[in-house]
Design an enzyme around this catalytic site. Structure first.
Site, mmCIF file in Angstrom:
data_model
loop_
_atom_site.group_PDB
_atom_site.id
_atom_site.type_symbol
_atom_site.label_atom_id
_atom_site.label_comp_id
_atom_site.label_asym_id
_atom_site.label_seq_id
_atom_site.Cartn_x
_atom_site.Cartn_y
_atom_site.Cartn_z
ATOM 1 C CD GLU A 52 -2.378 1.787 -0.214
ATOM 2 O OE1 GLU A 52 -2.517 2.675 -1.060
ATOM 3 O OE2 GLU A 52 -3.331 1.224 0.346
ATOM 4 C CG ASP A 66 1.784 0.056 2.427
ATOM 5 O OD1 ASP A 66 0.976 -0.896 2.468
ATOM 6 O OD2 ASP A 66 1.561 1.163 2.931
ATOM 7 C CG HIS A 104 -0.596 2.649 7.047
ATOM 8 N ND1 HIS A 104 -1.627 1.849 6.627
ATOM 9 C CD2 HIS A 104 0.367 2.549 6.088
ATOM 10 C CE1 HIS A 104 -1.315 1.290 5.480
ATOM 11 N NE2 HIS A 104 -0.103 1.699 5.136
ATOM 12 C CB CYS A 164 -2.601 -1.606 6.790
ATOM 13 S SG CYS A 164 -3.067 -0.897 8.400
#
Length: 934
Positions: free
Chosen positions: A95, A92, A75, A48
């Site tokens: 994702e 994000d 995160h 991430c």
């Protein structure tokens, strides 16, 4: 784990290197956590952090303000600032999701505590964007592991931002912009925490990573446990949901031509809208008005008397569409486009008797074909000859019907609060109301000016052109922008306000029956709006009772209960002072002047109360000094409480003035700032005093602002419910116009079928058929009529002109046509109708060249610095661009070339989108300028 050692790791700015060793063969694999985008481009590996780093790099390269968000529960992602929506948007990239802040708490099931957003000039606590449980005991307990209280936490972030801004030498303009963004963000945070629910929920667990890894981190969410049941339920919920525009009613202005209705398969839309991707599937008098899904049934209901678009909805299944059709009154015109999918043709759940109300509609034709699209135009409870339907997979085929005797008669302007059009066409002409006047005019003055313009008192436009305007949109401090048919659909304003006087409001013509009787813009007879007193009570924080004691001194009533003395107070200020202090004796008269003006001229209630906290040495000195003050006071006998208050607020010297929020008890203005601000305001006069008070009100905690908005709204709703019966009756009248009456619904019966069989049998026998053959045919025909009773429907009284079916489309939206239209409008505006042909052409062409030349300069600026947002976005009312805005047709021309127009919280903004091919746009402008210069 180790630090960077190799040259590659050091050049790639690896913060650390993860080392993995195979338990079987002992082979080592390293995973450098690169921070350099160049190294990430090369390695193409990461989690991430690397995703956020690289995506943020792309965003910044394109000119977007981007900040890195670190979630303390491990995160990271980024937030990108949208100038168009005037807010930070969650992104994000790991994702692959945009603007889904609910995903972590509601989807993954994370127990958040802090989410910190950082960039080169600010650090912000953005946790409230990603939770709706911020004030719960559990959430606060998790945050207390990092900071002892919220005040301390807030101070830390203020200090960090201040240090960054000083270190990077941030300019005043940028600082003002950051402060404005922060103020809007804090207000938003307060509102969403007050609601406690997500606007758009998210139920899916984490996507990236292995199942075991996600399970170990407890980020599977509910979706990992009951995925199949969830998906089934969500699909069922979606099937039952009707999708529609924010505002459905819209009246295209069609006086000189028939009302035309067209249905076609989806094509690429040239109309900017966030509501739907293919509004052009159904058009009414040239207005694209379809709400579409990836598959499903789009339906538009048109008023047979006026040609007004009454309703526009989309359904994922025929059964849901049928439920809507069943509510539509008789006589309405229906335009329908079905984008087929296996889930749409749910034949077993379709109530065919409902669709039998549609004249010329055949359910077998609509559901049994292999073609991709089904198109239909017809009428409820009538079967006119112009009703048409067919199946096709050819996106260039369509149905178009022109209806001759559909005309609106009487219309009124309807107000749509917190609503903005998709586009504007021009602003109110200078001769009707100068731009400078528009920017300061009241709502009532703007309405008078619009009415004058529509009555053609300045004779600028022909009657036909005037009637093409469907209304206007405006807000305080903004011009009056005129709107036409290209302004539909309307959208909800991104920056909403509970105060109707500070939000974008769109006014558009509708048939009288759809406009409430009290929907009027009236003159504000209150000469001082700042003195208007809210009609709700303000709860006072319990902390004040503990801090100040149970009693306070007043000037007229002696000692009274503290809760009574502070009733309906917005701000409470503690004035630490003493008669023996020289600076105190100098500041007190200024504070008295400040207080008296606020009480007498600004806010007699819901304002400021000052409490004198004495540091005098004896009660006689206290009484003598207090006699000169109009404030409340803490009794001199409460010396212990006075000392405690000094310690609580860090008062080390006097005079000291602390301003507090009455609802929360939190500090609004510190002693370091408040005394100086009062002194400066009193020197500058009454307007400065009022301005300072309003500024203080904006500094209260966001949860306080939200609570007051809720109280004001509740009070307003209660008033409406108790004293506005006429409004209720009007709304019921409009609703009845849109919804079918119960007595209109047919009641099928066995007796009707038997009577019809007997009628057909008698006719057939009389024509010479044998009784046996006649009986069999009569039963068959009566059964078919019951299943598809459209054959019994009357034709209706609507006359039609052309009916076009299955012809290839010829779209007329070229740049040349827009330019020619602008030229014609210029000639009309400047009274050149009687001029010679050559004079008309020359004057109109010059106006086109003027507009295009200004646009060319804007494009040239962007080409010099392509990723600077300052060159890409400009208000329609700014001095240079207004020469385009004030010429009708100019905005339409530029949007055809590739400019975009969208609303902001302050004004409408023209933009050159990042996706624009600047070289191509420049070449197009050069070609047009050359063509119209010759």
């Amino acid at each position: 784990m180790r630090g960077p050692e190799s040259e590659e790791e050091k050049v790639g700015q690896a913060s650390r290197v993860e080392v993995y060793r195979c338990k079987l063969c002992g082979t080592e694999t390293t995973f450098p956590r690169f921070n350099s985008p160049r190294a990430l481009f090369k390695s193409r590996k990461g989690r991430c952090g690397e995703f956020a780093n690289l995506f943020g790099t792309y965003c910044r390269a394109l000119g977007f303000d981007t900040r890195y968000v670190h979630d303390f529960t491990d995160h990271v992602w980024v937030e990108v600032y949208s100038n168009r929506q005037q807010r930070w948007i969650h992104a994000d990239s790991c994702e692959g999701l945009i603007d889904r802040p609910a995903m972590y708490e509601s989807g993954w099931g994370k127990k958040l505590n802090y989410a910190v957003a950082a960039t080169h000039d600010s650090v912000a606590d953005v946790t409230k964007r990603y939770t709706r449980k911020f004030y719960s005991d559990d959430f606060q307990a998790r945050r207390r592991e990092f900071a002892p209280d919220e005040n301390t936490s807030d101070r830390i972030f203020v200090q960090l931002s201040g240090a960054l801004r000083q270190m990077n030498n941030i300019g005043k303009g940028r600082l003002d912009e950051l402060d404005k963004r922060n103020e809007a963000e804090q207000k938003f945070f307060g509102m969403v925490q007050s609601s406690g629910v997500w606007d758009v929920d998210y139920r899916e667990g984490r996507i990236s990573g292995s199942l075991a890894w996600k399970a170990a981190r407890k980020e599977l969410g509910d979706g990992g446990k009951k995925e199949s049941n969830k998906e089934t339920k969500e699909e069922d919920d979606e099937d039952d949901e009707a999708h529609s525009f924010f505002v459905e009613n819209f009246l295209p202005r069609t006086v000189t031509s028939p009302v035309s209705i067209a249905v076609q398969p989806p094509t690429k839309s040239h109309m900017p809208t966030q509501t739907t991707s293919h509004p052009e599937c159904i058009t009414v008098s040239g207005v694209p008005c379809a709400v579409t899904l990836s598959h499903g049934v789009s339906i538009v209901i048109v008023d047979e008397a006026s040609g007004c678009i009454l309703q526009s909805k989309a359904f994922s299944k025929w059964s849901s569409a049928g439920g809507f059709i069943d509510t539509v009154p008789n006589g309405r015109i229906v335009a329908l486009c079905c984008i087929r999918d296996k889930d749409v043709d749910d034949q077993k759940n379709i109530d065919r008797s409902i669709f039998s109300r549609l004249g010329g509609f055949n359910m077998d034709q609509a559901t049994a074909s292999d073609e991709k699209y089904f198109l239909y135009i017809g009428q409820i409870n009538f079967h006119p000859k112009w009703a048409q339907s067919f199946n096709t997979s050819n996106s260039k085929q369509y149905i178009k019907v022109s209806l001759l005797n559909v005309r609106y008669t009487s219309t009124k302007l309807r107000s749509e609060i917190n609503t903005i059009p998709s586009n504007v066409t021009t602003r109110l002409p200078e001769t009707t109301m100068p731009l400078k006047t528009q920017l300061v005019a009241s709502n009532y003055q703007k309405r008078l000016a619009f009415n004058s313009f529509m009555e053609q008192k300045d004779k600028q436009y022909s009657l036909g052109t005037l009637l093409s305007f469907v209304g206007y949109t405006t807000k305080p401090g903004a011009p009056v922008y005129l709107i036409d048919s290209a302004s539909f659909p309307f959208q909800q304003s991104a920056t909403q306000s509970s105060d109707n006087n500070s939000s974008w409001t769109t006014y558009h013509f509708l048939p009288d029956v759809l406009v409430p009787d009290d929907d009027k813009v009236v003159e504000n007879t209150n000469t001082s709006s700042s003195k208007a007193t809210p009609k709700f009570d303000i709860p006072i924080a319990d902390d004040f009772l503990r801090l100040l004691g149970n009693k306070l001194l007043t000037k007229n009533a002696g000692e009274v209960d503290t809760s009574t003395a502070l009733t309906n107070t917005r701000l409470v200020a503690l004035y630490f002072s003493a008669s023996w202090c020289g600076p105190c004796r100098g500041f007190t008269p200024l504070l008295v002047e400040f207080y008296n003006h606020l009480k007498e001229e600004v806010a007699s209630t819901h304002g400021l109360e000052i409490i004198f906290v004495s540091s005098d040495r004896d009660e006689a000195s206290f009484q003598q000094y207090y006699s000169k003050m109009p404030f409340l006071a803490m009794p001199f006998s409460n010396r212990a409480l006075a000392q405690h208050a000094k310690q609580m607020f860090g008062v080390r010297g006097i005079p000291s003035f602390v301003v507090l929020d009455s609802l929360s008890g939190r500090v609004v203005v510190s002693p370091d700032d408040s005394r100086k601000e009062v002194h400066q305001a009193c020197q500058r006069g009454e307007q400065a005093i009022e301005s300072l008070f309003k500024t203080w009100l904006t500094k209260v905690p966001p949860e306080t602002s939200s609570m007051l908005e809720i109280l004001a709204l509740s009070c307003s709703e209660a008033e409406d419910a108790s004293g506005d019966a006429g409004d209720k009756a009007t709304n019921v009248k409009a609703e009845e116009y849109l919804v079918r009456k119960k007595d209109e619904k047919p009641k099928p019966s066995t007796e009707d079928l038997q009577a019809r069989v007997k009628e057909i049998f008698t006719t057939l026998v009389a024509s010479g058929q044998s009784p046996n053959e006649a009986a069999a045919q009569a039963i068959k025909q009566a059964s078919e009529e019951q299943n598809n009773p459209s054959v019994k429907l009357e034709q209706g009284i609507i006359r039609w002109g052309n009916v076009e079916v299955c012809k290839d489309q010829t779209l007329s939206n070229s740049i040349e046509e827009k330019a020619n239209k602008l030229s014609e409008m210029h000639c009309e505006m400047h009274g050149l109708g009687a001029a010679s042909e050559s004079e008309r052409i020359s004057s109109g062409a010059k106006k086109v060249v003027d507009v295009l030349s200004i646009a060319k300069k804007y494009v040239a600026n962007v080409q010099k610095d392509p990723y600077n947002p300052r060159f890409r976005n400009f208000k329609l009312s700014n001095k240079i661009f207004d020469s385009i805005t004030s010429n009708r047709g100019s905005i339409d021309l530029l949007t055809t070339i590739g400019f975009a127009v969208y609303p902001s919280s302050i004004d409408f903004v023209a933009s050159i989108p990042l996706s624009t091919d600047l070289a191509l746009m420049s070449n197009v402008l050069d070609s047009l300028i050359k063509a119209y210069s010759n």
